[in-house]
Write a protein that holds these residues in place. Structure first.
Motif, PDB file in Angstrom:
ATOM      1  N   UNK A   5      34.337  62.620  36.267  1.00  0.00           N
ATOM      2  CA  UNK A   5      34.173  63.637  36.932  1.00  0.00           C
ATOM      3  C   UNK A   5      32.963  63.854  37.864  1.00  0.00           C
ATOM      4  N   UNK A   6      32.139  62.828  37.518  1.00  0.00           N
ATOM      5  CA  UNK A   6      30.787  62.583  38.416  1.00  0.00           C
ATOM      6  C   UNK A   6      30.996  62.205  39.817  1.00  0.00           C
ATOM      7  N   UNK A   7      30.211  62.629  40.712  1.00  0.00           N
ATOM      8  CA  UNK A   7      30.481  62.552  42.290  1.00  0.00           C
ATOM      9  C   UNK A   7      30.195  61.122  42.518  1.00  0.00           C
ATOM     10  N   UNK A   8      30.819  60.297  43.431  1.00  0.00           N
ATOM     11  CA  UNK A   8      30.671  59.004  43.936  1.00  0.00           C
ATOM     12  C   UNK A   8      29.794  59.064  45.149  1.00  0.00           C
ATOM     13  N   UNK A   9      29.267  57.947  45.385  1.00  0.00           N
ATOM     14  CA  UNK A   9      28.237  57.747  46.574  1.00  0.00           C
ATOM     15  C   UNK A   9      29.108  56.833  47.533  1.00  0.00           C
ATOM     16  N   UNK A  10      28.611  56.934  48.695  1.00  0.00           N
ATOM     17  CA  UNK A  10      28.842  56.085  49.676  1.00  0.00           C
ATOM     18  C   UNK A  10      29.013  54.579  49.399  1.00  0.00           C
ATOM     19  N   UNK A  11      27.967  54.040  48.615  1.00  0.00           N
ATOM     20  CA  UNK A  11      28.210  52.774  48.209  1.00  0.00           C
ATOM     21  C   UNK A  11      29.232  52.295  47.133  1.00  0.00           C
ATOM     22  N   UNK A  12      29.751  53.453  46.167  1.00  0.00           N
ATOM     23  CA  UNK A  12      30.811  53.153  45.567  1.00  0.00           C
ATOM     24  C   UNK A  12      31.984  53.161  46.362  1.00  0.00           C
ATOM     25  N   UNK A  13      32.204  53.983  47.441  1.00  0.00           N
ATOM     26  CA  UNK A  13      33.397  54.031  47.972  1.00  0.00           C
ATOM     27  C   UNK A  13      33.314  52.909  48.853  1.00  0.00           C
ATOM     28  N   UNK A  14      32.538  52.148  49.469  1.00  0.00           N
ATOM     29  CA  UNK A  14      32.488  51.016  50.036  1.00  0.00           C
ATOM     30  C   UNK A  14      33.061  49.845  49.176  1.00  0.00           C
ATOM     31  N   UNK A  15      32.359  49.926  47.863  1.00  0.00           N
ATOM     32  CA  UNK A  15      32.757  48.679  47.056  1.00  0.00           C
ATOM     33  C   UNK A  15      34.259  48.766  46.525  1.00  0.00           C
ATOM     34  N   UNK A  16      34.626  49.719  46.548  1.00  0.00           N
ATOM     35  CA  UNK A  16      36.172  50.074  46.277  1.00  0.00           C
ATOM     36  C   UNK A  16      36.955  49.463  47.542  1.00  0.00           C
ATOM     37  N   UNK A  17      36.688  49.887  48.713  1.00  0.00           N
ATOM     38  CA  UNK A  17      37.230  49.330  49.866  1.00  0.00           C
ATOM     39  C   UNK A  17      37.003  47.835  50.136  1.00  0.00           C
ATOM     40  N   UNK A  18      36.142  47.340  49.666  1.00  0.00           N
ATOM     41  CA  UNK A  18      35.801  45.798  49.689  1.00  0.00           C
ATOM     42  C   UNK A  18      36.876  45.365  48.703  1.00  0.00           C
ATOM     43  N   UNK A  19      36.941  45.806  47.550  1.00  0.00           N
ATOM     44  CA  UNK A  19      38.013  45.302  46.611  1.00  0.00           C
ATOM     45  C   UNK A  19      39.347  45.350  47.164  1.00  0.00           C
ATOM     46  N   UNK A  47      34.226  59.382  40.810  1.00  0.00           N
ATOM     47  CA  UNK A  47      34.674  58.346  40.245  1.00  0.00           C
ATOM     48  C   UNK A  47      35.972  58.072  40.025  1.00  0.00           C
ATOM     49  N   UNK A  48      36.557  59.239  39.315  1.00  0.00           N
ATOM     50  CA  UNK A  48      37.876  59.066  38.858  1.00  0.00           C
ATOM     51  C   UNK A  48      38.759  58.910  40.016  1.00  0.00           C
ATOM     52  N   UNK A  49      38.541  59.554  41.136  1.00  0.00           N
ATOM     53  CA  UNK A  49      39.518  59.242  42.195  1.00  0.00           C
ATOM     54  C   UNK A  49      39.404  57.851  42.677  1.00  0.00           C
ATOM     55  N   UNK A  50      38.310  57.272  42.718  1.00  0.00           N
ATOM     56  CA  UNK A  50      38.207  55.945  43.115  1.00  0.00           C
ATOM     57  C   UNK A  50      38.786  54.812  42.046  1.00  0.00           C
ATOM     58  N   UNK A  51      38.434  55.420  40.607  1.00  0.00           N
ATOM     59  CA  UNK A  51      39.226  54.610  39.801  1.00  0.00           C
ATOM     60  C   UNK A  51      40.951  54.307  39.883  1.00  0.00           C
ATOM     61  N   UNK A  52      41.481  55.478  40.300  1.00  0.00           N
ATOM     62  CA  UNK A  52      43.082  55.603  40.476  1.00  0.00           C
ATOM     63  C   UNK A  52      43.351  54.477  41.392  1.00  0.00           C
ATOM     64  N   UNK A  53      42.564  54.173  42.482  1.00  0.00           N
ATOM     65  CA  UNK A  53      42.882  53.555  43.489  1.00  0.00           C
ATOM     66  C   UNK A  53      42.998  51.690  43.293  1.00  0.00           C
ATOM     67  N   UNK A  54      42.356  51.573  42.121  1.00  0.00           N
ATOM     68  CA  UNK A  54      42.235  50.083  41.632  1.00  0.00           C
ATOM     69  C   UNK A  54      42.822  49.757  40.214  1.00  0.00           C
ATOM     70  N   UNK A  55      43.243  50.796  39.608  1.00  0.00           N
ATOM     71  CA  UNK A  55      43.653  50.667  38.208  1.00  0.00           C
ATOM     72  C   UNK A  55      44.862  49.444  38.042  1.00  0.00           C
ATOM     73  N   UNK A  56      45.736  49.332  38.946  1.00  0.00           N
ATOM     74  CA  UNK A  56      46.624  48.349  38.967  1.00  0.00           C
ATOM     75  C   UNK A  56      46.229  46.902  39.411  1.00  0.00           C
TER      76      UNK A  56
END
Length: 153
Positions: A5-19, A47-56
Motif C-alpha cells: 500500500x506504500x507509494x512508489x517513487x519514480x525510481x521504483x517505476x523505472x526499475x520495473x520498466x527496466x525489468x 508498490x502493490x501495483x508495480x509488483x503485479x506487473x512482474x509476479x510471473x
C-alpha cells in the motif's frame, strides 16, 4: 520489500520498466504485453501495483563478482609471481620509479658536470643508492617468503 500500500517513487517505476525491457528482450513478453505493462508501470502509484506487473517473471540473477586478477603469464614465467607482495604493492612500479628517478638525477648531475667543466661530486648515488638497497631487500625478502606456495591459476 516495502508494503504493497506504500507509494512508489519514480525510481521504483523505472526499475520495473527496466525489468520489463529485459523480459521483452529475452522473449518472455510479447510486444503487446510489454506495452500494456510498461504503460501500467508508469501510471502505478503503489508498490502493490508495480509488483503485479512482474509476479510471473523470474527474479533477476544476482550480478557475478569478478575474480581478482592474478599475476600475468609474463610475471609468472620471468619472476615467478614475486612482483605482487604481501602488502599488495606492485614491485614493478616501485622499480620503475627508482629507475626513472635514477635516470633523471644522473642526467641532472651530468649536465651540471658538463656545464661547470669540473668534476662534480656524484651526489645521485645518495638518491638512488639507499632506495635501491631497500627495494632489492624487499624483492628478495618477498621471493624467500613466498617459498613453495603455488601461484593462483
Amino acid at each position: 520489500m516495502p508494503e504493497p500500500h506504500q507509494l512508489a517513487a519514480d525510481a521504483d517505476r523505472a526499475a520495473v520498466v527496466t525489468r520489463l525491457d529485459e523480459s521483452l528482450a529475452d522473449g518472455r513478453l510479447t510486444l503487446a504485453e510489454y506495452e500494456d505493462r510498461s504503460t501500467r508501470a508508469h501510471g502505478a502509484r503503489t508498490y502493490g501495483e508495480l509488483a503485479e506487473l512482474t509476479t510471473d517473471l523470474p527474479r533477476p540473477a544476482a550480478p557475478a563478482t569478478p575474480a581478482a586478477p592474478g599475476p600475468s603469464p609474463v610475471a609468472r614465467a620471468v619472476y615467478g609471481g614475486a612482483w605482487h607482495g604481501a602488502w599488495g604493492n606492485d614491485l614493478r612500479a616501485a622499480w620503475t620509479s627508482w629507475l626513472v628517478t635514477g635516470v633523471i638525477v644522473t642526467g641532472i648531475w651530468l649536465v651540471s658536470m658538463l656545464g661547470s667543466g669540473d668534476l662534480v661530486y656524484p651526489w645521485p648515488v645518495w638518491v638512488v643508492g639507499p632506495w635501491g638497497v631497500v627495494l632489492l631487500a624487499r624483492t628478495l625478502g618477498e621471493r624467500r617468503s613466498r617459498g613453495d606456495r603455488q601461484l593462483p591459476a
